[in-house]
Scaffold this active site. Structure first.
Site, PDB file in Angstrom:
ATOM      1  N   SER A 146       4.977   2.622   8.056  1.00 39.83           N
ATOM      2  CA  SER A 146       4.541   1.418   7.352  1.00 39.83           C
ATOM      3  C   SER A 146       5.626   0.998   6.370  1.00 39.83           C
ATOM      4  O   SER A 146       6.193   1.820   5.655  1.00 39.83           O
ATOM      5  CB  SER A 146       3.245   1.682   6.583  1.00 39.83           C
ATOM      6  OG  SER A 146       2.150   1.742   7.450  1.00 39.83           O
ATOM      7  N   HIS A 199       0.820  -1.218   0.000  1.00 36.81           N
ATOM      8  CA  HIS A 199       0.000   0.000   0.000  1.00 36.81           C
ATOM      9  C   HIS A 199       0.853   1.268   0.000  1.00 36.81           C
ATOM     10  O   HIS A 199       0.354   2.352  -0.285  1.00 36.81           O
ATOM     11  CB  HIS A 199      -0.956  -0.006   1.197  1.00 36.81           C
ATOM     12  CG  HIS A 199      -0.293   0.240   2.517  1.00 36.81           C
ATOM     13  ND1 HIS A 199      -0.003  -0.777   3.399  1.00 36.81           N
ATOM     14  CD2 HIS A 199       0.137   1.373   3.111  1.00 36.81           C
ATOM     15  CE1 HIS A 199       0.570  -0.268   4.477  1.00 36.81           C
ATOM     16  NE2 HIS A 199       0.670   1.040   4.327  1.00 36.81           N
ATOM     17  N   ASP A 251       0.078  -7.599   1.200  1.00 40.02           N
ATOM     18  CA  ASP A 251       0.538  -6.228   1.446  1.00 40.02           C
ATOM     19  C   ASP A 251       2.062  -6.159   1.548  1.00 40.02           C
ATOM     20  O   ASP A 251       2.621  -5.504   2.415  1.00 40.02           O
ATOM     21  CB  ASP A 251      -0.108  -5.642   2.701  1.00 40.02           C
ATOM     22  CG  ASP A 251       0.018  -4.120   2.763  1.00 40.02           C
ATOM     23  OD1 ASP A 251       0.328  -3.512   1.718  1.00 40.02           O
ATOM     24  OD2 ASP A 251      -0.173  -3.548   3.847  1.00 40.02           O
TER      25      ASP A 251
END
Length: 480
Positions: free
Chosen positions: A328, A220, A250
């Site tokens: 992230s 993402h 992901d």
């Protein structure tokens, strides 16, 4: 005639009180009385104090009056006065002066009790604390600011003490020092629709897994971006190419072209991780490079189904280390500096999730096989949200934390809407709950993912607060 015992009691008390009163008269003097000292100190009889003392002030031999102490290197131990502040009288061979030494007529020298160098506020290094204090007294005599101690050791260098507590027990700092060179900051750009000008739209983190520039991050982080720029710890920047993406897991693999060998992080075995282990998360939240957070492993196998992802085969690592959109893609490491997960998801304060390193190994192995066989990577559809399945228990927990949380117990809960994406353009917002798409009920996040793959237009009904809102989102086809 025999004296009654009761009559002896006052006499006994007087005898006990006599030495006590003698001790009180010498209060404030810990050393034995020198010859010629009064039984009681009387400050009024002390001689006037000089305005300046080269060696600093000290107590006289009787411990009654403040006098000028002898400076460092001056004689002491016979008829001379006491040594100044921080100095002690030492006779040859380093023996401290004593009454016995004085009786033998041995002279000594005033030596500083501290032997380590110190750095002063005047940016000068002094051989010991006493020399700094002497310099400070000279400075004050010239009506200049006093010199104060800034640090132990010479100016411009740290003082490494292997026996200090911070040196022994700062194991987190040791881990960070080991892994930080292999953690990268990722900046993402998109072209504006009309001007075609590139603007930065998001940032994230990643970590280097091969010396020739392969970098692992979250899918993402890099999907739906026209340009990906990577910045190393030393500040060098590189354009990155997306090599492979697994949106379901992901995980993404990108590559930079770099001359020379890069530092790498090794993957640990997440299957061996234990609840309660210390972990370190590092990344670039809000573009603040190499920001470190720490925590423990809350659980090692938080199944995707527990999070409401019915078709998920992922067992996430749950931790209370702070994870957000900015870090992230960065590594979650154990105290050996091994990557045991990718920081990926924060649900609420103290509840964050990471993709286990065993999943990363599987992804890298499959990616290597695909590239070795020359398989093309197909385009994927993307709307730009991060979501999780809503269950009755999670809905209750979120409602306890947020009073305005919608009155629903199923659907796809939007954790984040990524800027400049179809989701933002369509009007989706953080904390919305998707309850239907194209007339079909949405029970989980997987329902949304399945529809995105099949449909070119998404007519959504979202619950926002106590209202149901119609929103249309058109997915984009992107290179993974």
């Amino acid at each position: 005639m025999q004296i009654p015992r009761a009559a002896l009691l006052p006499l006994l008390l007087l005898l006990l009180a006599a030495p006590a009163s003698a001790q009180l008269s010498r209060a404030g003097r810990s050393a034995p009385l020198a010859a010629g000292c009064p039984d009681r100190c009387e400050p009024a009889r002390c001689p006037p104090q000089p305005e300046h003392c080269e060696g600093g002030r000290a107590r006289d031999a009787c411990g009654c009056c403040e006098v000028c102490g002898a400076p460092e290197g001056a004689a002491c131990g016979l008829q001379e006065g006491p040594c100044g502040e921080g100095l002690q009288c030492v006779v040859p061979f380093g023996v401290p002066a004593s009454a016995t030494v004085r009786r033998r007529a041995q002279a000594g020298l005033c030596v500083c009790a501290s032997s380590e160098p110190v750095c002063g506020s005047d940016a000068n290094t002094y051989a010991n604390l006493c020399q700094l204090r002497a310099a400070s007294r000279r400075s004050e005599r010239l009506h200049r600011p006093p010199v104060i101690v800034l640090q132990r050791g010479a100016c411009g260098q740290g003082q490494e003490d292997p026996n200090s507590l911070r040196h022994k027990y700062n194991f987190i700092a040791d881990v960070v020092e080991k892994i930080a060179p292999a953690v990268v900051h990722i900046e993402l750009f998109r072209k504006l629709p009309f001007s075609k000008r590139e603007v930065p739209v998001a940032s994230g983190s990643g970590f280097i897994v091969s010396e020739d520039g392969l970098i692992v991050t979250n899918a993402h982080v890099v999907t739906n971006k026209h340009r990906v720029k990577v910045e190393l710890k030393n500040g060098a920047t590189y354009e990155a190419k997306i090599k492979d993406v697994d949106e379901k897991a992901d995980i993404a693999l990108i590559k930079i072209d770099h001359q020379g060998k890069l530092p790498v992080l090794l993957l640990g075995r997440s299957s061996e991780l234990r609840p309660g282990e210390f972990v370190v998360a590092i990344g670039s939240p809000f573009s603040l490079q190499n920001t470190v957070t720490t925590g423990i492993v809350s659980t090692t196998q938080r199944g995707g189904k527990e999070l409401g992802l019915r078709n998920s085969d992922m067992d996430y690592i749950q931790t209370d280390a702070i994870i957000n959109y900015g870090n992230s893609g960065g590594p979650l490491v154990n105290l050996d500096g091994e990557v045991i997960g990718i920081n990926t998801l924060k649900v609420t304060a103290g509840i964050s999730f990471a993709i286990p390193s065993d999943k990363i190994k599987k992804f890298l192995t499959e990616s290597h096989d695909r590239q070795a066989k020359g398989k093309a990577i197909t385009k994927k559809k993307y709307i730009g949200i991060r979501m999780m399945s809503l269950t009755s228990s999670k809905a209750k927990e979120l409602k306890d934390r947020h009073r305005d949380f919608p009155d629903v117990i199923s659907g796809a809960y939007i954790i984040e809407v990524i800027p400049d994406t179809p989701a933002e353009a369509g009007g989706l917002k953080e904390n919305d709950v998707i309850i239907s798409i194209n007339g079909q009920s949405v029970v989980s996040a997987n329902d949304v993912s399945d529809v995105i793959k099949r449909e070119s237009t998404l007519n959504m009904v979202v619950r926002r607060g106590n209202e149901d809102i119609m929103i249309t989102v058109i997915p984009e086809e992107i290179d993974p």
